[in-house]
Design an enzyme around this catalytic site. Structure first.
Site, mmCIF file in Angstrom:
data_model
loop_
_atom_site.group_PDB
_atom_site.id
_atom_site.type_symbol
_atom_site.label_atom_id
_atom_site.label_comp_id
_atom_site.label_asym_id
_atom_site.label_seq_id
_atom_site.Cartn_x
_atom_site.Cartn_y
_atom_site.Cartn_z
ATOM 1 N N GLU A 148 0.313 -1.346 -0.038
ATOM 2 C CA GLU A 148 -0.026 0.003 -0.212
ATOM 3 C C GLU A 148 0.748 1.011 0.365
ATOM 4 O O GLU A 148 1.386 1.571 0.851
ATOM 5 C CB GLU A 148 -0.712 -0.026 1.835
ATOM 6 C CG GLU A 148 -1.747 -0.686 1.218
ATOM 7 C CD GLU A 148 -2.686 -1.149 0.576
ATOM 8 O OE1 GLU A 148 -3.360 0.307 0.009
ATOM 9 O OE2 GLU A 148 -3.601 -1.610 -0.532
ATOM 10 N N CYS A 168 -2.514 9.666 2.231
ATOM 11 C CA CYS A 168 -1.905 9.298 1.132
ATOM 12 C C CYS A 168 -2.096 9.179 0.039
ATOM 13 O O CYS A 168 -2.536 9.649 -1.195
ATOM 14 C CB CYS A 168 -1.628 7.817 1.310
ATOM 15 S SG CYS A 168 -3.267 7.164 1.777
HETATM 16 P P1 NAD Z 1 8.648 4.856 5.518
HETATM 17 O O1 NAD Z 1 8.191 3.916 3.947
HETATM 18 O O2 NAD Z 1 9.411 5.448 5.339
HETATM 19 O O3 NAD Z 1 8.058 3.688 6.294
HETATM 20 C C1 NAD Z 1 7.540 2.944 6.012
HETATM 21 C C2 NAD Z 1 7.612 1.668 7.540
HETATM 22 O O4 NAD Z 1 8.523 0.814 6.869
HETATM 23 C C3 NAD Z 1 7.536 2.106 8.712
HETATM 24 O O5 NAD Z 1 8.053 1.205 9.744
HETATM 25 C C4 NAD Z 1 9.558 2.167 8.712
HETATM 26 O O6 NAD Z 1 10.456 1.987 9.800
HETATM 27 C C5 NAD Z 1 9.691 0.916 7.370
HETATM 28 N N1 NAD Z 1 11.417 1.157 6.910
HETATM 29 C C6 NAD Z 1 11.641 2.227 6.551
HETATM 30 N N2 NAD Z 1 12.686 2.556 5.550
HETATM 31 C C7 NAD Z 1 12.827 0.760 5.699
HETATM 32 C C8 NAD Z 1 13.788 0.334 5.018
HETATM 33 N N3 NAD Z 1 15.124 0.867 4.498
HETATM 34 N N4 NAD Z 1 13.968 -0.884 5.260
HETATM 35 C C9 NAD Z 1 12.473 -1.655 5.697
HETATM 36 N N5 NAD Z 1 11.515 -0.701 6.561
HETATM 37 C C10 NAD Z 1 11.860 0.483 6.494
HETATM 38 O O7 NAD Z 1 6.804 6.114 4.987
HETATM 39 P P2 NAD Z 1 6.087 5.991 5.731
HETATM 40 O O8 NAD Z 1 7.115 8.020 5.277
HETATM 41 O O9 NAD Z 1 5.864 5.916 7.277
HETATM 42 O O10 NAD Z 1 4.947 6.670 5.853
HETATM 43 C C11 NAD Z 1 4.451 7.482 4.254
HETATM 44 C C12 NAD Z 1 4.178 6.934 2.968
HETATM 45 O O11 NAD Z 1 3.379 5.830 2.851
HETATM 46 C C13 NAD Z 1 3.798 7.854 2.035
HETATM 47 O O12 NAD Z 1 4.356 7.576 0.263
HETATM 48 C C14 NAD Z 1 2.314 7.346 1.832
HETATM 49 O O13 NAD Z 1 1.697 7.695 0.362
HETATM 50 C C15 NAD Z 1 2.699 6.325 2.453
HETATM 51 N N6 NAD Z 1 1.166 5.538 2.594
HETATM 52 C C16 NAD Z 1 0.287 4.877 1.780
HETATM 53 C C17 NAD Z 1 -0.806 4.134 2.341
HETATM 54 C C18 NAD Z 1 -1.422 3.579 1.686
HETATM 55 O O14 NAD Z 1 -2.672 2.762 2.439
HETATM 56 N N7 NAD Z 1 -1.650 3.216 0.536
HETATM 57 C C19 NAD Z 1 -1.184 4.697 3.776
HETATM 58 C C20 NAD Z 1 -0.564 5.779 4.106
HETATM 59 C C21 NAD Z 1 0.462 6.023 4.152
#
Ligand code: NAD
Length: 456
Positions: free
Chosen positions: A208, A242
């Protein structure tokens, strides 16, 4: 430690207890009770993390998941039952079914922007479908991560469901393990990392992700209403949603009118001094605040732009015609900045949207049905709305998910149950008749087969 958790969950899954639908229902009811009991604490945690207004926590986090729980509890018996399908005549006499089988041990990784909802909503699907689960909340919202952990620890035996808190390193350790399914919500960049890790074990994934969501406003749109609905969906959660509008494409003839209406709507919602409004959240941390603030450098700000680094406050901000190669237009904004770009023709819209990967959402404001249809059918995107924004997420009967760079798979309601289930095809054959056609020698069968056009 992570290995021990997985081992325990695998052993528990093998006991077959999660296959019992009444076991799943009891677990979901306990979860519901705990969320109801702790609702105020959840609101406090989200306020502590980024001053999320209480109403927004109730509407988009706690009540959202409680509604999902209600829907799942109402329908789980039907969803879990083997689904009868028509048999093919060549197998006659038989009865044919799809069995919904839990994958086993699943991993759920959540982001920070709706940190409660996006950890718990997928978990509901995972439990309903009969899996064990490990939830990793986002480290960026520590107060919410703590309460997610407390709630899950209070409700579940860790052999069934548990939380592993931590940052990127912990996430990487979790991803290094073999899971039966992974459900990830977050950025497209990390989504790719998750997909690569899953590929090593051929683990099914749901991703997602995000994207650059356009909102198109044509000449026929009801401008005042459009502005009101765009402002609500954009500045909810301070633009950290998002499926919020990322940028507006507006017909040049109504651009000035729209800008005026947007300004009026912002003031009506948040007052003259937005910083004093209890209804406007903060940017989640200084890193994101700086990222957003830098987007405004050198841009023509039409409205807003006020900020306060001490509080990670950035006011709702309208930006006029940013260049395609500007920081604002380079990627997903994910904050309270709203670029307004004018167009003349449908080709302009096509060209502009064509600069980006498939987004998670697209919105169109128009009273022209042909135009509405053209937007919805010409472009590929996760989901969207005509004459509104964001609300597509509120109907449990609609799948929620992206396409291309904005994601793989969908969930909510029955889709959540299905996304955590393997569909096992089973044919139950009767013994009282056995058609000879398939068995050698084939001489006679060949003659019959040639006469029959449709064998299956
Ligand atoms: P992110 O990808 O930075 O982090 C998400 C999760 O991944 C966190 O739990 C984090 O600890 C983990 N993570 C971060 N870097 C990692 C790595 N290198 N390896 C493994 N795990 C890692 O996202 P965010 O900043 O928390 O959220 C924002 C993003 O999420 C935006 O792009 C937004 O559009 C998207 N989003 C999508 C939805 C959806 O339902 N489609 C909903 C909410 C947010």
């Amino acid at each position: 430690m992570i290995k021990d958790i997985i081992q325990q969950q695998r052993s528990f899954f093998k006991t077959q207890q999660t296959k019992d639908v009444s076991f799943r229902k009891k677990a979901l009811k306990r979860l519901r009770q705990e969320i109801v009991t702790r609702e105020e604490d959840i609101c406090d945690a989200l306020f502590a993390d980024f001053k999320k207004p209480r109403f927004e926590t109730l509407a988009a986090e706690t009540q959202f998941v409680l509604a999902e729980l209600k829907h799942v509890l109402k329908n789980i018996d039907e969803w879990a039952r083997p689904e009868r399908v028509d048999s093919s005549w060549m197998n006659w006499p038989s009865s044919d079914f799809i069995y919904k089988e839990p994958y086993g041990s699943v991993l759920i990784i959540a982001p920070w922007n709706y940190p409660f909802q996006l950890a718990i909503a997928p978990l509901i699907g995972a439990i309903a479908a009969g899996n064990t689960a490990v939830v990793k909340p986002s480290e960026v919202t520590p107060h919410t991560a703590a309460i997610v952990s407390e709630i899950i620890n209070a409700v579940f035996d860790p052999c069934h469901v548990t939380v592993v808190e931590g940052g990127v390193e912990v996430s990487q350790q979790l991803l290094a393990e073999k899971w039966d399914a992974i459900f990830f919500t977050g950025s497209s960049t990390v989504g790719q990392i998750v997909y690569e890790s899953a590929a090593k074990h051929l683990t099914p994934v749901t991703l997602e992700l995000g994207g650059k969501n356009p909102c198109i406003v044509d000449e026929t749109a009801s401008i005042a209403l459009a502005a009101k609905r765009i402002v609500w969906g954009k500045f909810l959660n301070a633009g950290q949603t998002c499926i919020a509008t990322d940028y507006i494409l507006v017909h040049e003839n109504v651009k000035d009118k729209l800008i005026k209406a947007l300004e009026q709507s912002i003031t009506k919602c948040y007052g003259e001094n937005v910083e004093a409004s209890p209804d406007f959240a903060r940017i989640v941390n200084q890193k994101h605040f700086t990222r957003l603030k830098e987007m405004l450098d050198g841009e023509e700000i039409l409205f807003g732009g006020k900020h306060n680094v001490a509080d990670n406050f950035l006011a709702p901000t309208l930006v006029n015609e940013p260049k395609l190669d500007s920081k604002i237009m380079a990627g997903e904004i994910f904050g309270p900045i709203l670029p307004i770009i004018s167009y003349k023709t449908f080709e302009d819209i096509e060209q502009y949207i064509g600069n980006y990967e498939k987004p998670l959402a697209t919105y169109v404001f128009s009273t022209n049905k042909k135009f509405q249809k053209r937007i919805i059918t010409t472009f590929s995107f996760g989901g969207g709305a005509i004459n509104d924004t964001v609300i597509q997420i509120t109907n449990k009967r609609l799948p929620f998910g992206g396409v291309g760079q904005s994601g793989i798979g969908a969930y909510h309601g029955k889709e959540s149950f299905d996304v955590f289930s393997h569909q096992k095809a089973i044919i139950k054959k009767a013994n009282w008749f056995d058609a000879p056609l398939r068995y050698p020698p084939y001489n006679l069968s060949m003659k019959i087969v040639k006469k029959i056009k449709h064998l299956f």
